[in-house]
Design an enzyme around this catalytic site. Structure first.
Site, PDB file in Angstrom:
ATOM      1  N   ASP A 246      32.563  81.162 106.203  1.00 27.60           N
ATOM      2  CA  ASP A 246      32.137  80.295 105.108  1.00 27.60           C
ATOM      3  C   ASP A 246      33.281  79.987 104.142  1.00 27.60           C
ATOM      4  O   ASP A 246      33.995  80.890 103.693  1.00 27.60           O
ATOM      5  CB  ASP A 246      30.987  80.977 104.349  1.00 27.60           C
ATOM      6  N   VAL A 248      36.416  78.898 103.717  1.00 25.37           N
ATOM      7  CA  VAL A 248      37.674  79.660 103.758  1.00 25.37           C
ATOM      8  C   VAL A 248      38.677  79.165 102.727  1.00 25.37           C
ATOM      9  O   VAL A 248      39.627  79.881 102.389  1.00 25.37           O
ATOM     10  CB  VAL A 248      38.294  79.634 105.167  1.00 25.37           C
ATOM     11  N   GLU A 283      34.931  76.955 107.943  1.00 24.34           N
ATOM     12  CA  GLU A 283      34.458  75.855 107.103  1.00 24.34           C
ATOM     13  C   GLU A 283      35.483  75.674 105.990  1.00 24.34           C
ATOM     14  O   GLU A 283      35.829  76.626 105.289  1.00 24.34           O
ATOM     15  CB  GLU A 283      33.092  76.157 106.480  1.00 24.34           C
ATOM     16  N   ASP A 309      34.619  65.285 106.969  1.00 25.74           N
ATOM     17  CA  ASP A 309      34.959  63.871 106.869  1.00 25.74           C
ATOM     18  C   ASP A 309      34.106  63.030 107.820  1.00 25.74           C
ATOM     19  O   ASP A 309      33.631  61.956 107.456  1.00 25.74           O
ATOM     20  CB  ASP A 309      36.445  63.667 107.186  1.00 25.74           C
ATOM     21  N   HIS A 376      23.114  72.653 106.932  1.00 26.81           N
ATOM     22  CA  HIS A 376      22.345  73.246 105.839  1.00 26.81           C
ATOM     23  C   HIS A 376      22.878  72.823 104.472  1.00 26.81           C
ATOM     24  O   HIS A 376      22.111  72.584 103.539  1.00 26.81           O
ATOM     25  CB  HIS A 376      22.351  74.779 105.966  1.00 26.81           C
TER      26      HIS A 376
END
Length: 575
Positions: A246, A248, A283, A309, A376
């Site tokens: 998650d 980073v 991520e 993107d 999510h």
């Protein structure tokens, strides 16, 4: 099973608290580790650690928290679980199709065991790997999982350690790999006791969600070991196939060897030992290809990275949304740019940021990146958690699916996306502390007030009904328009399996023709054409190859001699 150990440097006294007794532990001569051997201990032994006479706290490496974040830890004998996946050797990353799911809302019961009952649906859909949102122990019984505090313990409300093992074992028996979302950039606010043991956090940096993890300051060697050992534990003890790391970009490490690169080295060695591929998926919002570039070429050597993107460009083009960071997007040509070059902003000027952003992906394999229309974050971080199905017509939803599932990236779906689920995915929490719950509620409403949302229209994260609204309604599968959307996803995934060109990883095998004025786009990949029409009128696209119609999202698609006519808000695949 009989030795208890905890890292607590700089303290005078550490005691093991178990069976109502406190027993002094011995400190190693160096390193700050305290140990005690308890011959009578066994699986399920409840224990905690008292530091300098303070209250008993859970083990920082607690494998199980049966009573939640404030209760005692419990020992787990990982060798006792009877796995049936001894022959499992993993799956091929470039041909992976990921499916992101949240255990707490995938089924109404919200457990590992009830999620197993739905795995056959994913196999029939054409998914090859499931990605679980974080399952580390967090306060309360419901939540997204990104406020975990016991990073080694699968959440007790989901089914604990054995529940996760049963889920992974069942997935492997069906040929599905399992990716686990883990959070190493911060810990949650409730039940977070690590700072009482050692310098796990630093005030030299900060994150939007709490104190930054200390991976490069004084005392950081053991903190880095804590993180990397945790990653390896999920692979070895729970047989997972990959970790999604998650945010980073919020892991600040100024040392010469970044903790992510060190992690990649150790995971690669573990993969060789276990005899199966292990994935690390980052991520990041930086558009930084160094995450996935090989270590020999100066990168970190991670398996893949999310590509926001592509999502932003596709979402904005389909929906017309220009709020927040979507102001940087909206042109259909930007979707084409992402398909050809990965990043829309690869060292280009970003109006939203008012600076240049990103770096070109160059010749990196495109399967080093994930492509998606929904996830999510991009759903749940909207005020009311509205999915693409609530924002788009069924036709545009199918166009989005066609562009995602035929893209050169590894595709990812979010739970229920495959049938255009009507349920929202809203932000929900379960903090027992009333003050913390109030702060979360008010913070959420304040955040969206800037976008014109009235406070009463923003769902209360603490209200159990917010979670309940987010639970999938599986009965929708057999009703239209959901049934039609599901069949379209199944058709596209079947073609992806049948046509190797749609699962290649070359950087130069995708060419795009596009018109922003007329709102059409045609993608060519190794003899396959994906023709998408978002304009108001039907459009004829040239067809190469044998002129064969592979799939059409609308019955009004017409194939002619050297052309295919695609109506508004529809897509066709030809070869």
């Amino acid at each position: 099973m009989t030795e208890f150990a905890v890292w607590a440097p700089g303290h005078h006294r550490v005691e093991l608290v178990s069976d109502g007794r406190s027993s002094p532990m011995s400190e190693d001569p160096t390193g700050g580790w305290w140990r005690l051997d308890v011959p009578a201990a066994g699986p399920g032994t409840r224990y905690g650690f008292s530091v300098d006479g303070g209250p008993a706290r859970p083990d920082p490496c607690s494998p199980w928290q049966p009573d939640g974040v404030d209760g005692l830890s419990a020992t787990v004998d990982h060798a006792a679980f009877e796995w049936s996946d001894r022959a499992w050797r993993g799956t091929h990353w470039p041909s992976t199709v990921l499916y992101e799911l949240h255990i707490g809302t995938f089924t109404s019961e919200g457990t590992f065991d009830t999620a197993i009952e739905r795995l056959d649906h994913l196999v029939e859909l054409g998914v090859t790997a499931v990605e679980l949102l974080p399952v580390a122990e967090a306060n309360g019984g419901r939540g997204w999982g990104y406020d975990g505090v016991d990073l080694w313990a699968p959440h007790h409300a989901y089914g604990g350690p054995d529940g996760l093992k049963r889920f992974v074992d069942a997935a492997h028996s069906r040929g599905l790999a399992v990716v686990l979302d883990v959070v190493y950039n911060h810990l949650g606010p409730s039940g977070n006791y690590l700072s009482e043991f050692g310098p796990y956090f630093t005030d030299r940096y900060s994150t939007p969600w709490g104190s930054a993890i200390n991976v490069d300051g004084a005392g950081s060697d053991e903190v880095r070991r804590f993180i990397i050992a945790n990653a390896c534990m999920w692979f070895a003890d729970y047989h997972v196939d990959g970790l999604r790391l998650d945010a980073v970009h919020a892991i600040v490490d100024e040392s010469a060897l970044h903790v992510l690169e060190e992690m990649a080295e150790e995971v690669e060695a573990l993969a060789a030992h276990l005899g199966r591929p292990l994935w690390l998926i980052a991520e990041s919002d930086r558009n930084d290809p160094s995450l996935v570039r090989s270590r020999e070429a100066g990168g970190y050597g991670l398996t893949a990275s999310w590509s926001d993107d592509f999502h932003h460009a596709l979402h904005a083009a389909l929906s017309g949304d220009r709020s927040g960071y979507y102001e940087d997007y909206g042109l259909l040509s930007q979707v084409g740019r992402a398909l050809e070059r990965v990043y829309v902003y690869g060292r280009d000027y970003s109006p939203h940021r008012d600076r240049h952003h990103g770096r070109p992906a160059g010749d990196l394999p495109r399967t080093s990146f994930l492509g998606y229309l929904q996830n999510h974050d991009q759903i749940g971080n909207r005020a009311v958690g509205d999915r693409s199905a609530a924002l788009l017509s069924a036709g545009r939803l199918k166009v989005g699916a066609a562009l995602v599932l035929t893209a050169p990236f590894v595709p990812m779906l979010f739970q229920g996306e495959e049938w255009g689920a009507s349920t929202p995915w809203q932000y929900f929490t379960d903090h027992p502390d009333p003050e913390l719950g109030r702060a979360v509620r008010e913070g959420r409403r304040k955040e969206f007030a800037a976008f014109g949302w009235a406070p009463e229209d923003v769902p209360d994260p603490q209200d159990p009904a917010t979670r309940d609204r987010s639970v999938l309604r599986w009965e929708e599968l057999d009703t239209d328009p959901h049934r039609s959307v599901l069949e379209w996803h199944r058709t596209l995934l079947a073609l992806r399996r049948e046509l190797p060109a749609l699962a290649t990883d070359g950087p130069l095998d995708t060419a795009v023709e596009v018109s922003d004025d007329e709102q059409w786009l045609q993608v060519s990949r190794a003899g396959v054409q994906i023709s998408a029409n978002l304009g108001a009128e039907p459009r004829r696209f040239p067809v190469g190859g044998a002129g064969r119609l592979l799939a059409a999202s609308s019955e009004r698609v017409v194939l002619g001699e050297g052309w295919v006519e695609v109506p508004a808000d529809a897509a066709a695949l030809t070869a």
